[in-house]
Design a protein around this motif. Sequence first.
Motif, short mmCIF file in Angstrom:
data_model
loop_
_atom_site.label_atom_id
_atom_site.label_comp_id
_atom_site.label_asym_id
_atom_site.label_seq_id
_atom_site.Cartn_x
_atom_site.Cartn_y
_atom_site.Cartn_z
N GLN A 155 -0.92 6.59 7.62
CA GLN A 155 0.46 6.14 7.41
C GLN A 155 0.84 6.25 5.94
N GLU A 162 -10.19 -1.90 7.37
CA GLU A 162 -8.80 -1.63 7.74
C GLU A 162 -8.39 -2.32 9.04
N LYS A 198 -4.35 -4.46 10.93
CA LYS A 198 -3.60 -3.78 11.99
C LYS A 198 -2.58 -4.76 12.58
N THR A 219 -8.10 11.47 7.82
CA THR A 219 -7.41 10.63 8.81
C THR A 219 -6.54 11.54 9.65
N ARG A 259 0.82 -1.21 0.00
CA ARG A 259 0.00 0.00 0.00
C ARG A 259 0.86 1.27 0.00
N SER A 295 -5.80 5.95 5.19
CA SER A 295 -4.63 5.58 5.99
C SER A 295 -3.69 6.76 6.16
#
Length: 750
Positions: free
Chosen positions: A478, A648, A652, A502, A434, A476
């Motif tokens: 991140q 999602e 994790k 986010t 990703r 996301s």
Amino acid sequence: MSDSSTVMFEKVAFIGLGLIGSSLARVIREKNLAKQIVASTRSVQTLLDAKQLGLIDVGYSNAAEAVQDADLIVLALPVQATQTVLKTIKSVLRADVIITDVGSTKANVVDAAHAVFGQNIPTGFIPGHPIAGSEHSGIHAGKVDLFAHHKVILTPLANSDQDALNKLITLWQAADAEVICMDVQQHDEVLAHTSHLPHLMAFNLVEQLANRKDNLDIFRYAAGGFRDFSRIAASDPQMWHDIFFANKRAILEAVTGFEQQLKQFKDVIERQDSQKLMGMLGHARAARQHFNHMLANNPLMEKQTVTQQFRILPGTQKFVGKFTVPGDKSVSHRSIMFGAIAEGTTHVTGFLEGEDALATLQAFRDMGVSIEGPKNGEVTVHGVGMHGLKAPVSALYMGNSGTSMRLLSGILSAQDFDTVMTGDPSLSKRPMERIAKPLRLMGAQIQTTGEKGTPPVSIRGKQILQGMHYDLPMASAQVKSGILLAGLWAQGETSVTEPEPTRDHTERMLRAFGYEVKTEGNKISLTGGGKLTGTRIQVPSDISSAAFFMVGAAITQDADITLEAVGINPTRTGVIEILKQMGADLSVENQRIAGGEPIADIRIRGTQTLKGIHIPEDQVPLAIDEFPALFIAAACAEGQTILTGAAELRVKESDRIQVMADGLKTLGIDCTPTADGIVINGKGKIGEWSTIFTGGEIESHHDHRIAMSFSMAGLRCAAPITIYGTETVATSFPTFTQLAQQAGLNLEAS
Ligand code: S3P
């Protein structure tokens, strides 16, 4: 003698019966692994002692007689003697014999075998090295448990027989040792650094002090440091004499490295370079802690060991108090990353001294950044600027931390050196494509070398990155952050659009470091080529850690918990909104701004019971880390709680939908996991505070938030709950156990 064990060997012949040989003989005897044990040693007395101790059936003074018909020969003698012994026994070996040794060096043992057998080394010849021992030597020092929980390295050769290898592995496992196979050269290099050099240094230090005139005083007043450091200098001189010669090349290389490093210390002390000295000492200390963690968690280095469990007993009387939970994990990571690539110094307060943030810190130290602390949450980062990072000498270990790996992917893609990032078993299963995919579109050379687009991540440096626009396929922070960070070095503008807002800590903190970041709706953009300027960062308390106590108080009658100075960045407050919708008595008090982030004290009281709700999908990214805790709240609520749009959660630290569903079911809760959420049929009744959860055993799957969430279930349990694998709690909330106990939770950690 154990009845269950099977006899593995007809006749085992030991050549030499010192500490290691006699300990292995004790194991074989006690576990009844051989029909007959014989030995040949130089000392007649040793043979007599061995017989008297019941370790051997027959003793020989001649090795060739001892090995007649033996199907296992263990050379347990000084490595220098290997060639002579092999020559003596060569003509009387059984065709299917297994020959192993226990020496600390391996190349010279293999050389000895070549010298005796030429190209026809027996296929059963497999050198070994048990990494166990003590400063004591001789047959009487031997112990049956000498190898238990120690490693044994086997170094099979190209022609080694697999069955023979398997048999040796089984033998060492019977001694409760952990067996690792590696090649001969690698063994000798690793051992030169980890064992031979430290022994040489210990001998050297004692020798240095012993030669001083005031030596008596020194030894008389010797403090703990000297005692610890010099313990191994009491080891057998003959053995170490042999080892130092046998592994000469690798040891001399290690000594050269030591001299260079020592010279660096000497120089900075001479120059009184305080910053450099703190950096070096801090790096070493952190590396020591980091290695401990790696050893405990890296399956490649050590068998996975679960080191901790929680047991929560029913009958908690109260859940009250005012607490400050540790610093925010997301902000802590970024403070180090941005501080490192900034110009000038960055002072951080409230830094989370949890293993995840420490992995980031260690990575930057490994790339040459001088960082002081952390000490009581304070860290000083001496920034090296946008082009000042240096190539790390080995792979960067990210532990359990997805944030470190994904954000660093962006930063490392733009450096002019190659890097590899690895992680623990949980991180090694998490998707990295990703972030790799969009970075490739910018020109990065990045590979996810795990089986399914998973770590290790391997990055080639010296690439020129191009700015781009990217529509994030998932919400996301991140991935968003990783792309924006690469954009700092890219040509032109880099922008991302997120499907839902986010957490925006990257955007906020880049601005705090003086870097312009534009936000228009869900689109965030920046232009590469600028610079960051060091600043002060005050890390707020982590709302994700506070969430466990919020849920705990919301499900416990008469609870009254205040969590002080918690970050309430609007991209993180989903948990407050959701708990309020469920009917929790929650107030946000004393709102203020600290270090560019809004903070407040959050008070939750157990005055009213909860009701199930359909969680609004727009709250999902804003509460993404808090769902495991919220599921516990849902189980205590009356009616159904439905979560959708949260796929999602499956990627994790664990598959949080499945793992939570499994745990909830174990504790007697009716729930159904779905592809992107869960339906939980709460067992609570409005106005009633009876127990909700049965007792049971929960597997946390190396996921800190699973462990802490189920701990809170203990506030409403009818029987004890045991949670396994809780050591990961230290990744984000090192003071969890202590604070939970202080509040009144009946939790024992062991
Ligand atoms: C984080 C983003 C979130 C969150 C993680 C920290 C961050 O991950 O779950 O704990 O600091 O950017 P995703 O970006 O995968 O949603």
